[in-house]
Design an enzyme around this catalytic site. Structure first.
Site, PDB file in Angstrom:
ATOM      1  N   TYR A   1      22.522  96.987  43.690  1.00 19.53           N
ATOM      2  CA  TYR A   1      21.252  96.744  44.394  1.00 19.53           C
ATOM      3  C   TYR A   1      20.123  97.599  43.808  1.00 19.53           C
ATOM      4  O   TYR A   1      19.022  97.103  43.531  1.00 19.53           O
ATOM      5  CB  TYR A   1      21.427  97.041  45.894  1.00 19.53           C
TER       6      TYR A   1
ATOM      7  N   SER B   1      12.496  99.760  46.232  1.00 18.67           N
ATOM      8  CA  SER B   1      13.337 100.527  47.163  1.00 18.67           C
ATOM      9  C   SER B   1      13.578 101.932  46.621  1.00 18.67           C
ATOM     10  O   SER B   1      13.647 102.139  45.401  1.00 18.67           O
ATOM     11  CB  SER B   1      14.688  99.813  47.314  1.00 18.67           C
TER      12      SER B   1
ATOM     13  N   ILE C   1      13.826  81.893  46.236  1.00 22.63           N
ATOM     14  CA  ILE C   1      13.058  82.663  45.258  1.00 22.63           C
ATOM     15  C   ILE C   1      13.615  82.461  43.837  1.00 22.63           C
ATOM     16  O   ILE C   1      12.928  82.709  42.851  1.00 22.63           O
ATOM     17  CB  ILE C   1      13.056  84.166  45.674  1.00 22.63           C
TER      18      ILE C   1
ATOM     19  N   ASP D   1      10.456  81.739  52.352  1.00 21.53           N
ATOM     20  CA  ASP D   1      11.723  82.361  52.730  1.00 21.53           C
ATOM     21  C   ASP D   1      12.822  81.294  52.682  1.00 21.53           C
ATOM     22  O   ASP D   1      12.549  80.123  52.914  1.00 21.53           O
ATOM     23  CB  ASP D   1      11.636  82.957  54.143  1.00 21.53           C
TER      24      ASP D   1
END
Ligand SMILES: NC(=O)c1ccc[n+]([C@@H]2O[C@H](COP(=O)([O-])OP(=O)(O)OC[C@H]3O[C@@H](n4cnc5c(N)ncnc54)[C@H](O)[C@@H]3O)[C@@H](O)[C@H]2O)c1
Length: 327
Positions: free
Chosen positions: A143, A119, A56, A36
């Site tokens: 997104y 998502s 990431i 993270d």
């Protein structure tokens, strides 16, 4: 459960859903590495997990960590749709390129399963409700596009390299531990306003706007079951229950024992649509949502206390548009 694996990597493991997932994995006796961008806490709330601070987007670092993992849950992302409208490059680099980095690293390593947390935003405004996994994907904010790009990369890596990837599409997740500055799901936002005796700001139409609110513990249940799924599959992860904004407010009124004051922001119509998961597919793996909305709101009310921090993030669908007035 997850008997085949010992070493598990959770990207985004310091986030809202990630923490609940890591706690569940530790309870199963697994060795968990968290990747993270947040700095490890001095007194880790997740004792037993090793926490590596990394971005990431840093392919070399991701490769180093993913190399030894047998199972990877990839959650690290910009999870805020409004931020994606304001800064689409940041969103794409984190969500799409970040996912590519994880896939490339997994391909080179020893991974037996990779669960990509996508998502429901990939569906855009659904044409049919409840929405099943075969529904067309037409995201309308950056997104949704970046999460869908991640899915497409997963499918391509499965097809080209047999990389054992499973895709989960959570709907509107709520529960303890959300960051009020980033979280946009209505449950905790509305509850935070209500507990502070502020008007509840409803973006869109109270009755026509519906969502599938799913408790984070049920999302974790679904993610753990994803291991049973054949590689290459995609699964909705929701409660399967449709709730209008008015019904959500009624539950909040019932739990808090007082009438809510409502501030409707009807001029923003982009948010008025039905978004409900058809969960038939994941139910076949043994998934059964356990926490009702009323029970979840009750638990969250206790956790938040009398004067929780107010929600800060705005609901933005287009550049320059601001949904929220002074609270
Ligand atoms: N919360 C929801 O309702 C919901 C719904 C559908 C899908 N999701 C997906 O679930 C996942 C987790 O969401 P969440 O609600 O826990 O969000 P969150 O913001 O609480 O957690 C995301 C985590 O990823 C980390 N992260 C972000 N950018 C990173 C980077 N560049 N490098 C390393 N780490 C980085 C953050 O520090 C954070 O800990 C995300 O992939 C999100 O898209 C969430």
């Amino acid at each position: 459960m997850l008997e085949r694996y010992t070493r598990i990597l959770v990207t985004g493991g310091a986030g809202f859903i990630g923490r609940h997932l890591v706690a569940a994995l530790l309870e199963l006796g697994k060795q968990v590495v968290i990747l993270d961008q947040l700095a490890p806490e001095p007194e880790p709330a997740l004792p037993g997990a090793s926490w590596v601070r990394a971005d990431i987007r840093d392919a070399a670092k991701v490769a180093e960590l993913a190399n030894a993992a047998e199972l990877i849950f990839h959650l690290a992302a910009n999870a805020n749709g409004s931020r994606s409208v304001v800064d689409p490059r940041f969103d794409f680099e984190t969500n799409a390129v970040g996912t590519f980095n994880v896939l490339e690293a997994a391909k080179a390593g020893e991974v037996k399963k990779l669960v990509y947390v996508s998502s429901a935003s990939v569906y855009g405004r659904p044409e049919r409700s409840p929405t099943d996994e075969e529904h067309p994907t037409r995201p309308f904010v950056p997104y949704g596009a970046s999460k869908l790009s991640g899915e497409l990369c997963c499918r391509a890596f499965f097809a080209a390299y047999d990389l054992p990837v499973v895709i989960a599409r959570p709907f509107c997740v709520y529960g303890p531990g959300e960051n009020p500055e980033l979280a946009l799901v209505e449950v905790s936002r509305y509850l935070r306003w209500q507990l502070n005796r502020r008007p509840i700001q409803v973006v869109g139409d109270l009755d026509c706007k519906t969502r599938d609110f799913v408790h984070v513990s049920d999302v974790v249940q679904g993610l753990l079951l994803a291991d049973r799924a054949p590689a290459g599959e995609v699964f909705n992860l929701g409660s399967g229950q449709e709730t209008s904004m008015r019904e959500l407010i009624e539950v909040i009124e019932l739990v808090t024992g007082r009438r809510a004051s409502i501030q409707e922001i009807k001029e923003i119509s982009e948010d008025t649509y039905r978004l409900v998961a058809d969960i038939t597919k994941i139910k076949a793996l043994g998934y059964l949502p356990k926490v009702s909305l009323e029970e979840g709101v009750r638990q969250l009310t206790e956790e938040l206390g009398e004067h929780p921090e107010l929600p800060a993030g705005e609901t933005i669908f287009r550049k320059g548009q601001r949904a929220e007035r002074a609270g």
